[in-house]
Design a protein around this motif. Structure first.
Motif, mmCIF file in Angstrom:
data_model
loop_
_atom_site.group_PDB
_atom_site.id
_atom_site.type_symbol
_atom_site.label_atom_id
_atom_site.label_comp_id
_atom_site.label_asym_id
_atom_site.label_seq_id
_atom_site.Cartn_x
_atom_site.Cartn_y
_atom_site.Cartn_z
ATOM 1 N N LEU A 1 -8.645 33.538 -20.099
ATOM 2 C CA LEU A 1 -8.706 32.184 -20.641
ATOM 3 C C LEU A 1 -7.318 31.571 -20.772
ATOM 4 O O LEU A 1 -7.160 30.343 -20.650
ATOM 5 C CB LEU A 1 -9.404 32.184 -22.001
ATOM 6 C CG LEU A 1 -9.638 30.813 -22.658
ATOM 7 C CD1 LEU A 1 -10.464 29.908 -21.747
ATOM 8 C CD2 LEU A 1 -10.294 30.965 -24.018
ATOM 9 N N GLU A 2 -6.320 32.404 -20.975
ATOM 10 C CA GLU A 2 -4.933 31.896 -21.093
ATOM 11 C C GLU A 2 -4.456 31.242 -19.799
ATOM 12 O O GLU A 2 -3.467 30.510 -19.798
ATOM 13 C CB GLU A 2 -3.983 33.024 -21.497
ATOM 14 C CG GLU A 2 -3.740 34.103 -20.448
ATOM 15 C CD GLU A 2 -4.815 35.187 -20.397
ATOM 16 O OE1 GLU A 2 -4.675 36.144 -19.616
ATOM 17 O OE2 GLU A 2 -5.825 35.063 -21.152
ATOM 18 N N ASN A 3 -5.150 31.509 -18.698
ATOM 19 C CA ASN A 3 -4.773 30.907 -17.416
ATOM 20 C C ASN A 3 -5.349 29.504 -17.220
ATOM 21 O O ASN A 3 -5.036 28.846 -16.224
ATOM 22 C CB ASN A 3 -5.230 31.805 -16.259
ATOM 23 C CG ASN A 3 -4.493 33.129 -16.237
ATOM 24 O OD1 ASN A 3 -3.321 33.207 -16.638
ATOM 25 N ND2 ASN A 3 -5.143 34.181 -15.766
ATOM 26 N N LEU A 4 -6.184 29.061 -18.160
ATOM 27 C CA LEU A 4 -6.759 27.718 -18.068
ATOM 28 C C LEU A 4 -5.740 26.715 -18.603
ATOM 29 O O LEU A 4 -5.310 26.800 -19.747
ATOM 30 C CB LEU A 4 -8.050 27.623 -18.861
ATOM 31 C CG LEU A 4 -8.767 26.271 -18.824
ATOM 32 C CD1 LEU A 4 -9.261 25.963 -17.410
ATOM 33 C CD2 LEU A 4 -9.920 26.236 -19.816
ATOM 34 N N LYS A 5 -5.363 25.762 -17.784
ATOM 35 C CA LYS A 5 -4.391 24.741 -18.160
ATOM 36 C C LYS A 5 -5.074 23.368 -18.128
ATOM 37 O O LYS A 5 -5.446 22.876 -17.063
ATOM 38 C CB LYS A 5 -3.183 24.735 -17.202
ATOM 39 C CG LYS A 5 -2.596 26.129 -16.943
ATOM 40 C CD LYS A 5 -2.060 26.764 -18.210
ATOM 41 C CE LYS A 5 -1.472 28.158 -17.913
ATOM 42 N NZ LYS A 5 -0.994 28.829 -19.158
ATOM 43 N N PRO B 1 -7.940 26.343 -7.691
ATOM 44 C CA PRO B 1 -7.513 26.082 -9.070
ATOM 45 C C PRO B 1 -8.310 25.007 -9.798
ATOM 46 O O PRO B 1 -8.623 25.152 -10.984
ATOM 47 C CB PRO B 1 -6.052 25.665 -8.908
ATOM 48 C CG PRO B 1 -5.920 25.209 -7.487
ATOM 49 C CD PRO B 1 -6.865 26.060 -6.715
ATOM 50 N N ILE B 2 -8.668 23.918 -9.121
ATOM 51 C CA ILE B 2 -9.409 22.838 -9.765
ATOM 52 C C ILE B 2 -10.871 23.224 -9.959
ATOM 53 O O ILE B 2 -11.440 23.052 -11.044
ATOM 54 C CB ILE B 2 -9.308 21.543 -8.939
ATOM 55 C CG1 ILE B 2 -7.856 21.095 -8.813
ATOM 56 C CG2 ILE B 2 -10.155 20.438 -9.560
ATOM 57 C CD1 ILE B 2 -7.212 20.695 -10.114
ATOM 58 N N THR B 3 -11.487 23.767 -8.920
ATOM 59 C CA THR B 3 -12.899 24.130 -8.987
ATOM 60 C C THR B 3 -13.131 25.224 -10.013
ATOM 61 O O THR B 3 -14.044 25.135 -10.845
ATOM 62 C CB THR B 3 -13.399 24.586 -7.603
ATOM 63 O OG1 THR B 3 -12.969 23.654 -6.612
ATOM 64 C CG2 THR B 3 -14.902 24.674 -7.578
ATOM 65 N N ARG C 1 -7.230 23.136 -14.816
ATOM 66 C CA ARG C 1 -6.858 23.998 -13.703
ATOM 67 C C ARG C 1 -6.852 25.448 -14.169
ATOM 68 O O ARG C 1 -6.556 25.738 -15.324
ATOM 69 C CB ARG C 1 -5.453 23.657 -13.197
ATOM 70 C CG ARG C 1 -5.287 22.291 -12.599
ATOM 71 C CD ARG C 1 -3.817 21.996 -12.318
ATOM 72 N NE ARG C 1 -3.162 23.088 -11.623
ATOM 73 C CZ ARG C 1 -3.232 23.281 -10.297
ATOM 74 N NH1 ARG C 1 -3.911 22.442 -9.553
ATOM 75 N NH2 ARG C 1 -2.623 24.296 -9.737
ATOM 76 N N LEU C 2 -7.164 26.344 -13.254
ATOM 77 C CA LEU C 2 -7.050 27.770 -13.520
ATOM 78 C C LEU C 2 -5.896 28.299 -12.688
ATOM 79 O O LEU C 2 -5.957 28.266 -11.460
ATOM 80 C CB LEU C 2 -8.344 28.505 -13.180
ATOM 81 C CG LEU C 2 -8.361 29.997 -13.529
ATOM 82 C CD1 LEU C 2 -8.333 30.193 -15.047
ATOM 83 C CD2 LEU C 2 -9.588 30.683 -12.932
#
Length: 256
Positions: free
Chosen positions: A246-250, A85-87, A59-60
């Motif tokens: 990139l830190e927002n990618l979970k 968020p998923i896409t 997720r973003l």
């Protein structure tokens, strides 16, 4: 009138290119929540059960910026993890993995009027793969050994959560999506089942809002549309990198 009809028919044909060029799942069509009755309408977006956020897919949470280099030109795009968020998370994850490096834009549609450039089929990394078969590949997740498919995800105006697994029409939502197919939109290609997107994506060459509500837009080109406008069928992505956010990618986020 005849010219308008011909243009409409031509657009119908090139629109099918996005569907047919999407990733073709090997398994049966994934199930989706039942659509509301045909008589149901809504002045504000409904919130069907299919709006629940899927888990197990990156997720973003917020924004991210990617830089895609094609023929020496850089395409900068901002991805919207707030509304997709998923896409957006799937795309950022694939960029970070280096999946897009060396892949081909296998479909470019500019006639009868500018439409889209489409790429992201992992099979295109092989220069000996038959070009006429491109558009059928998907990303195989090495963690599972299986293709990773992304649910259709569209955030309607006025909604707090996206609609998943369905087009807005199928979900009975009359509101427009927040992320529309204006020129420079990034969106996911898919086959007929709504949840069949994987790695293939397209960039719109013009405002093509008749696609709104049917395909998942997840970001926009902010710089380098002149490079997008020059892309020809067969051009390769030299590199794709996450340059911000990139830190927002979970990757381990669970649905709430």
């Amino acid at each position: 009138m005849l010219r308008t009809l011909r243009q409409w028919l031509a657009l119908l044909v090139v629109t099918s290119a996005i569907v047919l060029g999407g990733c073709l799942p090997q398994q049966d069509s994934q199930s989706s929540a039942a659509s509301p009755s045909p008589t149901q309408t809504a002045s504000a977006p409904v919130t069907p059960a299919s709006s629940l956020q899927p888990s197990g897919i990156p997720r973003l949470e917020g924004k991210a910026t990617v830089a895609i280099v094609v023929k020496g030109g850089t395409i900068t795009a901002e991805l919207d993890g707030t509304n997709a968020p998923i896409t957006a998370g799937n795309f950022v994850d694939l960029v970070q993995r280096g999946v897009y490096n060396g892949l081909v834009f296998h479909r470019v549609v500019r006639e009868p009027q500018p439409f889209v450039v489409q790429g992201g089929d992992p099979q295109s990394k092989n220069p000996n793969f038959p070009p006429e078969q491109l558009g059928t590949g998907s990303f195989n997740d090495p963690a599972t050994g299986q293709p990773r498919y992304v649910p259709l995800e569209i955030m309607p105006v006025g909604a707090k959560t996206p609609v998943y697994h369905q087009t807005l029409d199928a979900a009975g939502v009359t509101a427009k999506p927040k992320l529309t197919h204006k020129r420079g939109a990034l969106a996911m290609a898919r086959s007929q089942p709504p949840d069949s997107a994987s790695s293939q994506f397209y960039i719109t060459l013009a405002n093509v809002n008749f696609l709104d509500g049917n395909y998942a837009v997840f970001g926009y080109v902010t710089e380098g549309m002149e490079t997008v406008d020059k892309i020809q069928q067969g051009d390769r992505i030299e590199s794709a990198k996450v340059v911000k956010g990139l830190e927002n990618l979970k990757t381990d986020a669970k649905k709430g």
